[in-house]
Enzyme design. Sequence first.
Site, mmCIF file in Angstrom:
data_model
loop_
_atom_site.group_PDB
_atom_site.id
_atom_site.type_symbol
_atom_site.label_atom_id
_atom_site.label_comp_id
_atom_site.label_asym_id
_atom_site.label_seq_id
_atom_site.Cartn_x
_atom_site.Cartn_y
_atom_site.Cartn_z
ATOM 1 N N GLN A 56 0.911 -1.157 -0.046
ATOM 2 C CA GLN A 56 -0.018 0.025 0.118
ATOM 3 C C GLN A 56 0.989 1.278 -0.078
ATOM 4 O OE1 GLN A 56 -3.049 -0.545 3.210
ATOM 5 N NE2 GLN A 56 -3.205 -2.549 2.894
ATOM 6 N N LEU A 57 2.026 1.224 0.783
ATOM 7 C CA LEU A 57 2.683 2.546 1.062
ATOM 8 C C LEU A 57 3.534 2.832 -0.267
ATOM 9 C CD1 LEU A 57 3.827 4.549 3.017
ATOM 10 C CD2 LEU A 57 5.889 2.994 3.383
ATOM 11 N N THR A 58 4.144 1.719 -1.052
ATOM 12 C CA THR A 58 4.800 1.867 -2.149
ATOM 13 C C THR A 58 3.950 2.274 -3.366
ATOM 14 O OG1 THR A 58 4.929 -0.638 -2.426
ATOM 15 C CG2 THR A 58 6.888 0.551 -1.311
ATOM 16 N N ARG A 59 2.792 2.383 -3.177
ATOM 17 C CA ARG A 59 2.002 2.831 -4.456
ATOM 18 C C ARG A 59 1.978 4.372 -4.397
ATOM 19 N NH1 ARG A 59 -2.293 -0.141 -6.391
ATOM 20 N NH2 ARG A 59 -2.257 1.530 -7.906
ATOM 21 N N MET B 14 14.186 -10.146 0.667
ATOM 22 C CA MET B 14 13.875 -11.611 0.822
ATOM 23 C C MET B 14 14.839 -12.713 -0.182
ATOM 24 S SD MET B 14 9.920 -11.514 1.650
ATOM 25 C CE MET B 14 9.586 -13.005 2.800
ATOM 26 N N ARG C 155 10.764 -18.303 -0.452
ATOM 27 C CA ARG C 155 9.835 -17.143 0.194
ATOM 28 C C ARG C 155 8.324 -17.116 -0.524
ATOM 29 N NH1 ARG C 155 12.158 -11.650 -2.812
ATOM 30 N NH2 ARG C 155 12.274 -12.519 -4.985
ATOM 31 N N ASN D 237 8.708 14.154 1.253
ATOM 32 C CA ASN D 237 8.727 15.440 1.498
ATOM 33 C C ASN D 237 7.466 15.818 2.074
ATOM 34 O OD1 ASN D 237 6.609 16.351 -0.445
ATOM 35 N ND2 ASN D 237 8.261 15.767 -2.046
ATOM 36 N N ARG E 142 4.811 17.587 1.550
ATOM 37 C CA ARG E 142 3.780 17.767 0.755
ATOM 38 C C ARG E 142 3.273 16.077 0.435
ATOM 39 N NH1 ARG E 142 2.448 20.064 -5.570
ATOM 40 N NH2 ARG E 142 0.408 19.557 -5.453
ATOM 41 N N ARG F 84 -4.304 7.767 3.788
ATOM 42 C CA ARG F 84 -4.038 6.460 4.517
ATOM 43 C C ARG F 84 -4.442 6.709 6.061
ATOM 44 N NH1 ARG F 84 -3.715 2.643 0.804
ATOM 45 N NH2 ARG F 84 -2.378 3.466 -0.821
HETATM 46 C C1 LIG Z 1 -8.855 3.172 1.155
HETATM 47 C C2 LIG Z 1 -7.892 2.697 -0.149
HETATM 48 C C3 LIG Z 1 -8.205 1.668 -0.893
HETATM 49 C C4 LIG Z 1 -7.517 1.413 -1.988
HETATM 50 N N1 LIG Z 1 -7.592 0.273 -2.600
HETATM 51 C C5 LIG Z 1 -7.208 -0.096 -3.832
HETATM 52 C C6 LIG Z 1 -7.439 -1.233 -4.624
HETATM 53 O O1 LIG Z 1 -8.301 -2.105 -4.417
HETATM 54 N N2 LIG Z 1 -6.570 -1.417 -5.673
HETATM 55 C C7 LIG Z 1 -5.506 -0.557 -6.063
HETATM 56 O O2 LIG Z 1 -4.739 -0.831 -7.190
HETATM 57 N N3 LIG Z 1 -5.295 0.515 -5.388
HETATM 58 C C8 LIG Z 1 -6.057 0.776 -4.314
HETATM 59 N N4 LIG Z 1 -5.856 2.141 -3.635
HETATM 60 C C9 LIG Z 1 -4.589 2.706 -3.804
HETATM 61 C C10 LIG Z 1 -4.937 3.794 -4.864
HETATM 62 O O3 LIG Z 1 -5.728 3.774 -5.799
HETATM 63 C C11 LIG Z 1 -3.659 4.870 -5.233
HETATM 64 O O4 LIG Z 1 -3.173 3.964 -6.330
HETATM 65 C C12 LIG Z 1 -2.674 4.831 -4.208
HETATM 66 O O5 LIG Z 1 -3.151 5.505 -3.079
HETATM 67 C C13 LIG Z 1 -1.567 5.799 -4.490
HETATM 68 O O6 LIG Z 1 -2.098 7.273 -4.320
HETATM 69 P P1 LIG Z 1 -2.233 8.371 -5.390
HETATM 70 O O7 LIG Z 1 -3.206 7.763 -6.615
HETATM 71 O O8 LIG Z 1 -2.964 9.692 -5.157
HETATM 72 O O9 LIG Z 1 -0.816 8.428 -5.994
HETATM 73 P P2 LIG Z 1 0.600 9.044 -5.540
HETATM 74 O O10 LIG Z 1 1.466 8.177 -6.267
HETATM 75 O O11 LIG Z 1 0.486 9.194 -3.990
HETATM 76 O O12 LIG Z 1 0.670 10.177 -6.079
HETATM 77 C C14 LIG Z 1 0.412 11.745 -5.792
HETATM 78 C C15 LIG Z 1 -0.577 12.425 -6.640
HETATM 79 O O13 LIG Z 1 0.259 12.575 -7.704
HETATM 80 C C16 LIG Z 1 -0.510 12.702 -8.929
HETATM 81 N N5 LIG Z 1 0.145 11.737 -9.836
HETATM 82 C C17 LIG Z 1 1.121 10.753 -9.667
HETATM 83 N N6 LIG Z 1 1.316 10.004 -10.745
HETATM 84 C C18 LIG Z 1 0.377 10.286 -11.746
HETATM 85 C C19 LIG Z 1 0.240 9.733 -12.947
HETATM 86 N N7 LIG Z 1 1.151 8.957 -13.445
HETATM 87 N N8 LIG Z 1 -0.694 10.418 -13.753
HETATM 88 C C20 LIG Z 1 -1.503 11.610 -13.473
HETATM 89 N N9 LIG Z 1 -1.193 12.173 -11.908
HETATM 90 C C21 LIG Z 1 -0.490 11.374 -11.201
HETATM 91 C C22 LIG Z 1 -1.894 12.446 -8.659
HETATM 92 O O14 LIG Z 1 -2.664 13.426 -8.618
HETATM 93 C C23 LIG Z 1 -1.641 11.540 -7.325
HETATM 94 O O15 LIG Z 1 -2.997 11.889 -6.705
HETATM 95 C C24 LIG Z 1 -6.367 2.154 -2.446
HETATM 96 C C25 LIG Z 1 -6.216 3.286 -1.752
HETATM 97 C C26 LIG Z 1 -6.836 3.631 -0.611
HETATM 98 C C27 LIG Z 1 -6.527 4.936 0.337
#
Ligand SMILES: Cc1cc2nc3c(=O)[nH]c(=O)nc-3n(C[C@H](O)[C@H](O)[C@H](O)COP(=O)(O)OP(=O)(O)OC[C@H]3O[C@@H](n4cnc5c(N)ncnc54)[C@H](O)[C@@H]3O)c2cc1C
Length: 247
Positions: free
Chosen positions: A85-88, A99, A176, A192, A194, A203
């Site tokens: 989740q974090l590395t998304r 591992m 693993r 950072n 922001r 989160r």
């Molecule tokens: C409660 C919850 C449930 C979730 N469930 C799922 C799930 O079931 N499956 C799943 O796959 N994910 C899930 N997610 C993950 C979610 O969809 C996001 O991928 C993740 O939280 C990263 O956040 P972000 O999209 O804001 O991107 P970040 O990487 O945090 O980027 C921050 C902001 O930068 C901009 N940005 C970054 N990259 C781009 C880009 N390539 N194009 C355009 N704008 C960009 C966007 O405005 C984005 O909001 C879940 C998240 C939450 C909080």
Amino acid sequence: MRVRLLEATEDPEELVCRGARNDYMSDWVGDQSFEDAMAGVDGDTIEEQKANFLGKLLKRGHYGPFEHPSATFAIEGMSRSCMAQLTRHRHASFDVQSMRYVAFDDVDPADVEDGEMVVTPPSATDAEWVGRNQQGGQADEDVVERREEVFQSSVRRAVEDYQELLDLGMPPEDARFVLPIGTEVNVVVTLNPRSLMHIADMRAAADAQWEIRDLTEQLLDLAAEWCPHTFDYYDEHMKHRKNRLAP
Ligand SMILES: Cc1cc2nc3c(=O)[nH]c(=O)nc-3n(C[C@H](O)[C@H](O)[C@H](O)COP(=O)(O)OP(=O)(O)OC[C@H]3O[C@@H](n4cnc5c(N)ncnc54)[C@H](O)[C@@H]3O)c2cc1C
């Protein structure tokens, strides 16, 4: 899970202010003392000026200057599920314990049942636990006792199988595959302010899972010591809005 601040920009809020003041001055910020750069901002002391100015930037949605400082945190014992989740979040930098190179060959499978190596979710042991969106809710004690038994025997068996595969000469990177998603991992992350506020928007919210909420709250506590005016303002005025810092 434990979180510690490893390294961070010194005077981060001064840096944010300098960056933003640059936008509104004809003079070059590189030649000015901080006091001169802040001249004209409301406040009787430089701390008051900083607090007022940072609050104003956040209120206006002028988030760019909050990208200049950075902080590096060490996280111990998060589950691989939480790590996924974090590395998304793409505006953070990561190092993840491997591992392939770290084999849990010296872990006693009996200790796994006491929470070593695999994170135990509270819903496996706590009858009162209510998860996100009220999932789960209250359960009978005997049901939870059974959950705990099933959970622990399952992870213990996985760890035993993993260690047997290592003994049979399987490389750690392949053995693993039998380990559960709750297996602990240590992570180093650089953020950072922001990006931390954005992560917290998503989160620390009620619909996020308990483990990443716990992690986010620990990061926010450390960030409040590092950037006190910024994260005080965030806590008071912005927290629990969803997904607002992203454009
Ligand atoms: C409660 C919850 C449930 C979730 N469930 C799922 C799930 O079931 N499956 C799943 O796959 N994910 C899930 N997610 C993950 C979610 O969809 C996001 O991928 C993740 O939280 C990263 O956040 P972000 O999209 O804001 O991107 P970040 O990487 O945090 O980027 C921050 C902001 O930068 C901009 N940005 C970054 N990259 C781009 C880009 N390539 N194009 C355009 N704008 C960009 C966007 O405005 C984005 O909001 C879940 C998240 C939450 C909080």
